[in-house]
Motif scaffolding. Structure first.
Motif, PDB file in Angstrom:
ATOM      1  N   GLU A  30     -77.374 -77.445  33.564  1.00  0.00           N
ATOM      2  CA  GLU A  30     -77.688 -76.163  33.609  1.00  0.00           C
ATOM      3  C   GLU A  30     -77.094 -75.000  32.658  1.00  0.00           C
ATOM      4  O   GLU A  30     -77.312 -74.378  32.064  1.00  0.00           O
ATOM      5  CB  GLU A  30     -77.396 -75.271  34.595  1.00  0.00           C
ATOM      6  N   ASN A  31     -75.924 -75.778  31.945  1.00  0.00           N
ATOM      7  CA  ASN A  31     -75.459 -74.611  30.882  1.00  0.00           C
ATOM      8  C   ASN A  31     -75.957 -75.113  29.394  1.00  0.00           C
ATOM      9  O   ASN A  31     -75.839 -74.015  28.609  1.00  0.00           O
ATOM     10  CB  ASN A  31     -73.618 -75.306  31.357  1.00  0.00           C
ATOM     11  N   LEU A  32     -76.194 -76.146  29.608  1.00  0.00           N
ATOM     12  CA  LEU A  32     -76.918 -76.453  28.238  1.00  0.00           C
ATOM     13  C   LEU A  32     -78.282 -75.634  28.172  1.00  0.00           C
ATOM     14  O   LEU A  32     -78.357 -74.770  27.095  1.00  0.00           O
ATOM     15  CB  LEU A  32     -77.073 -78.220  28.430  1.00  0.00           C
ATOM     16  N   VAL A  33     -79.556 -75.810  29.102  1.00  0.00           N
ATOM     17  CA  VAL A  33     -80.430 -75.270  29.196  1.00  0.00           C
ATOM     18  C   VAL A  33     -80.519 -74.213  28.762  1.00  0.00           C
ATOM     19  O   VAL A  33     -80.765 -73.058  28.191  1.00  0.00           O
ATOM     20  CB  VAL A  33     -81.188 -75.608  30.191  1.00  0.00           C
ATOM     21  N   GLU A  34     -78.782 -73.295  28.905  1.00  0.00           N
ATOM     22  CA  GLU A  34     -79.078 -72.017  29.374  1.00  0.00           C
ATOM     23  C   GLU A  34     -78.686 -71.868  28.342  1.00  0.00           C
ATOM     24  O   GLU A  34     -79.368 -70.687  26.735  1.00  0.00           O
ATOM     25  CB  GLU A  34     -77.813 -71.024  30.063  1.00  0.00           C
ATOM     26  N   MET A  35     -77.641 -72.133  27.697  1.00  0.00           N
ATOM     27  CA  MET A  35     -77.050 -71.489  25.910  1.00  0.00           C
ATOM     28  C   MET A  35     -78.170 -71.881  24.898  1.00  0.00           C
ATOM     29  O   MET A  35     -78.425 -70.976  23.683  1.00  0.00           O
ATOM     30  CB  MET A  35     -76.130 -72.853  25.610  1.00  0.00           C
TER      31      MET A  35
END
Length: 978
Positions: free
Chosen positions: A350-355
């Motif tokens: 989820e953090n990858l997608v957000e960044m």
């Protein structure tokens, strides 16, 4: 099945996302299709009942599943062909659902009949296509939303004049997803989601181009699809709604003149395959059939406009919302992060997608790159490699990802099938774009003006054929590699679509030997000609010499062999030059302060969090540290095999000679002391090179490995373990201080850690679980660790229990540092209980662990009875004056056990005062400053008190010196300058 359909491994699969989503209560898999909308916010999908709701350009259409296609099949039952159609659908579905190896990394959920993100399809016209090709001027890569968006299902609707469309030409540049879209269309029909047609017959034009023998249409169909033997006789004799798909028309040389291709309306008459295609498009053969053709822009004009009912252009992901949707689906799927990581990496995904989404919103260069679905695939694959690689050795290399990416887009592609040279598209790119990339790397330049492009592409154009190839390249391939720069102030320049692609193509240009002077090129041609002639002449002269023994004949024979031998020596020097270039770029001192290349790639994709550079500020110097790494990676056997398929041949002998020359340059330079980030780059280079013998020889020279402050991701740990695993030699020192290690990192590095004598693991947030791994390490029978530093890690009481068990059974450890590890009294007591079972420990550091008098006294009591332990560090603990005196008396009872508690030893200065102050200064950034101030104040009071008690002037001077150092440190600490 034959090559009627392009092999799935040769198609650019990166233009869609696939997701298996099984719903309870349903017998089959229901699919949601998320297609390109005409504007932002118009994307959506919802399952209603048993049907599929499709949102396309703001309009909603509902299709009821398989029942919508039953009406057409019912007509076939009268002739017994329904089963044949079903078998055909099953066969096509199985074939087109096949996933290439590059897709399997994303987990089992990526099946074809799940979720897709379709690129935008825009209706076009012949007038627009026939506009003169623009010069190399800036154009907006991200196209503006237009009102001519059309869905795949509506391509055969009536045109603006109300005429039924039968022939559709679907065109797009390389990487926009033409083949993928056709693949989706076929699978839609197989699953009953394309009810307009009762039979779909796909053909690969590449396959048809290899056959010139006359064959009838019916024989051609049954040859490719044997299940249709019972259906083929119906073609042309019934109202069967048939769709022919011709994928990759640019591979066929079609002649629509009657003098070139005769008319043929009989599906049973044998004619060349190209004639079948021409007559189908003419509507002279099976006029009731519908046809969809995919092609590149340069080949659209091969079909006369009067035979085309609709032109449609694939525009890629021209909306960043489509890009975000693609990334979210790819990177958020169960199984994407690997089999062994269940739940633990969902937050990371989820953090990858957000960044990534935030970086796209900044209108970064990556948004322009992801205009092409193929580059979205490359971004996802690279992120998957960076974040979810945990196997040793890693299952792939970064060079392999880029090589596979080019194979998926260019395999089997010829730049222009009408050109007699038949040059492969990738070979042309390596010669031209590779030259531009190399010159940019050498001049430290990433932005290119129109003059730069003209110098690279047009300067050496001399023939009509070369100009034609350039025109095809500009219309079909140019935007795949180069895109307008979005950086303010540089709008009229071009950059490589993905920065690393410049370095890859530059490396390919060098390794292929395209970087030659005019003399070298002429010399090579002369060498080949003279070499061939000399072989023939040598045979004739050897025969003559037997009949006429003339003395000059052997001399003449040797003269003919001189030039080829001389040129071969020059070629050997060329290999040395490649190795020298590699070493020079790999060990550039100006790059020593940069992050390692893996962090650089991560930043280029996800962006750099923090304040952005002002447009007026001078930009940072461009770095090209991937260039030499890609040079080594391209030489690996697997990448050379893939490049061979692309028409870029690198011979085994060439690779061997370059590797041999590298031993003189690369390995020699690596023996110099490298900063941690550069050492990580060197290890990554060895991993990419994939030459185990070369790597083993290089690693044997590394006795000390310092990677302190390098962010050791699972990938970097895997690379380190893989590279170090090529040899079995012991490592004198491995420094992994402040490397973001965790339990999984230690597990990956376990075989390497066993062979390290000095192991530095400070500042890594290693808790009790990590201590369990360290216990297993120290209890291993092959462990050689003698010096273990675990300072500034949250070991705690539970971690102390694991370490105590390790101490009891270990036979190699002599120095153990547990400075500032939150042991407390209970953790220290556990260690003291097991310390008696150890027979080898010589030094134990328990400083800054909140120990009280009882725990400290117990440890020193045990140390007195220990056979080898002679030094215990106890400074910066909560030890009272009475405890200090008790410790001093215990130490005095037995010489050899030294307890380092304070800077004083009775009425004298401790011999270790400088050591203690150095430890404090090094660890101050990681300690509680208020508590350190309190301890320093107590130390200062103790120094002053001891100084007053002694009458020896020499000792007083020593006290004053130490007091001065403590006051200086305390002052800096209070003013925030330390």
């Amino acid at each position: 099945m034959s090559r009627a359909m392009q092999c799935q491994g040769c198609l650019p699969w990166g233009s869609w996302t696939q997701l298996c989503r099984s719903l309870p209560g349903s017998r089959g898999t229901r699919s949601v299709y998320l297609c390109a909308a005409s504007g932002p916010g118009e994307l959506g999908s919802v399952l209603v009942g048993l049907g599929c709701v499709r949102y396309q350009g703001g309009s909603q259409e509902r299709s009821v599943q398989p029942s919508s296609s039953r009406h057409g099949l019912s007509q076939l039952r009268n002739v017994g062909s329904s089963d044949a159609i079903k078998k055909h659908q099953k066969s096509l579905s199985a074939w087109f659902s096949h996933q290439p190896n590059e897709e399997r990394q994303f987990g089992p959920s990526f099946s074809l009949d799940a979720v897709h993100v379709d690129p935008v399809i825009r209706e076009s016209s012949l007038e627009e296509i026939l506009k003169p090709s623009p010069d190399l001027t800036i154009q907006n890569q991200l196209q503006q939303p237009c009102s001519q968006v059309i869905s795949l299902q509506n391509l055969f609707d009536v045109d603006a004049c109300g005429r039924q469309v039968k022939n559709v030409v679907l065109y797009g540049t390389v990487g926009t997803g033409k083949s993928t879209l056709i693949k989706k269309m076929v699978v839609d029909w197989c699953h009953g989601l394309l009810p307009r047609f009762e039979l779909v017959i796909p053909f690969s034009c590449e396959d048809l181009s290899h056959s010139h023998a006359p064959i009838s249409l019916r024989r051609l169909i049954t040859k490719k699809y044997q299940h249709l033997r019972d259906v083929v006789p119906m073609l042309g004799t019934s109202n069967l709604k048939v769709l022919f798909i011709l994928n990759g028309l640019e591979r066929l040389n079609l002649d629509f003149r009657l003098a070139g291709t005769e008319l043929c309306c009989d599906p049973n008459e044998p004619v060349p395959p190209s004639a079948i295609v021409v007559n189908l498009l003419r509507k002279y053969l099976l006029p009731e059939a519908s046809i969809i053709v995919t092609t590149r822009p340069s080949a659209v004009r091969r079909i006369p406009g009067k035979y085309v009912g609709r032109y449609a252009e694939i525009c890629g992901f021209s909306d960043t919302n489509l890009q975000k949707l693609y990334f979210q689906m790819r990177l958020s799927q169960p199984g994407c992060s690997g089999e062994n990581s269940v739940g633990s990496t969902s937050g990371e995904q989820e953090n990858l997608v957000e960044m990534l989404s935030r970086n796209l919103e900044r209108h970064n260069q990556i948004a322009a790159a992801c205009f092409l679905p193929s580059y979205c695939w490359l971004v996802c694959t690279t992120l998957h490699f960076l974040y979810f690689t945990r196997t040793v050795p890693p299952s792939q290399t970064l060079t392999g990802i880029y090589t596979s990416f080019l194979r998926l887009n260019f395999s089997g592609e010829v730049l222009d099938s009408t050109d007699p040279t038949n040059i492969s598209m990738m070979k042309y790119v390596a010669k031209t774009v590779g030259k531009l990339a190399y010159e940019g790397v050498m001049s430290r330049k990433t932005c290119f003006s129109e003059d730069d492009l003209q110098q690279c592409f047009e300067v050496e154009m001399k023939t009509e054929s070369e100009l034609n190839l350039l025109e095809v390249f500009r219309s079909d391939v140019f935007r795949f590699f180069l895109t307008p720069c979005v950086q303010p102030g540089k709008e009229h320049t071009f950059v490589f679509t993905i920065p690393a692609m410049q370095e890859y193509l530059a490396a390919l240009y060098v390794v292929l030997g395209e970087k030659k002077t005019l003399a070298q090129r002429v010399g090579k041609e002369l060498s080949e000609v003279i070499g061939k002639v000399s072989e023939d002449v040598a045979v004739v002269l050897s025969i003559i010499s037997k009949v006429l023994p003339l003395r000059f004949l052997p001399v003449l024979l040797n003269l003919l062999k001189i030039f080829p031998r001389y040129f071969s020596r020059l070629s050997g020097k060329d290999r040395d030059a490649i190795a020298h270039t590699m070493a020079e770029e790999l060990f550039k001192e100006e790059d020593y302060n940069n992050d390692d290349v893996l962090d650089q790639i991560n930043s280029s994709i996800l962006g750099v969090e923090g304040p952005m550079h002002h447009p007026d500020e001078a930009p940072d110097d461009e770095v090209f540290e991937l260039f030499p790494i890609f040079m080594g990676g391209i030489l690996s056997r697997r990448n050379r095999a893939i490049l061979e398929q692309l028409g870029c041949s690198i011979k085994n002998l060439t690779a061997f000679e370059i590797a041999k020359a590298m031993k003189k340059t690369v390995i020699r330079n690596s023996r110099k002391g490298l900063p941690p980030s550069e050492l990580m780059d060197y290890l990554f280079f060895l991993h990419e090179f994939q030459n185990e013998r070369f790597t083993a020889e290089a690693i044997r020279s590394l006795r000390t490995v310092n990677l302190s402050s390098v962010r050791m991701t699972p990938l970097k740990c895997s690379v380190l373990a893989s590279v170090m695993g090529t040899t079995c030699h012991e490592v004198e020192e491995l420094n992994l201080t402040s490397c973001n290690l965790d339990t999984s990192s230690l597990r990956i590095l376990f075989p390497v850690l066993l062979r390290c004598k000095a192991l530095h693991l400070q500042l890594n947030s290693l808790g009790p679980d990590a201590c369990k791994e360290i216990r297993d390490l120290l209890l291993h029978d092959k462990c050689v660790v003698s010096n273990l530093r675990l300072a500034n890690n949250p070991v705690g009481e539970q971690g102390a229990q694991y370490l105590a068990e390790a101490l009891a059974g270990n036979h190699s450890l002599t120095h153990l540092s547990l400075l500032h590890t939150a042991l407390g009294d209970r953790g220290t007591e556990v260690i003291a209980q097991h310390l008696a079972e150890n027979q080898h420990l010589q030094e134990l550091n328990l400083g800054y662990n909140s120990l009280t008098d009882t725990a400290a006294l117990h440890v020193v009591e045990v140390a007195k009875k220990h056979a080898t332990l002679d030094k215990v560090h106890l400074y910066f603990n909560d030890i009272s004056e009475d405890g200090k005196r008790a410790l001093h008396s215990l130490r005095m009872d037995r010489d050899g056990v030294r307890a380092l508690v304070f800077l004083t030893a009775g009425t004298d200065v401790s011999d270790y005062w400088s050591h203690i102050l150095n430890v404090v200064q090094k660890n101050l950034p990681f300690w509680d400053r208020e508590r350190v101030q309190q301890h320093l104040a107590l130390i200062l009071q103790d120094l002053e008190s001891s100084r007053r008690q002694t009458a020896n002037p020499w000792r007083k001077a020593k006290f004053l010196r130490v007091e001065s150092e403590v006051k200086k440190m305390l002052g800096k600490l209070q003013h925030g300058t330390l």
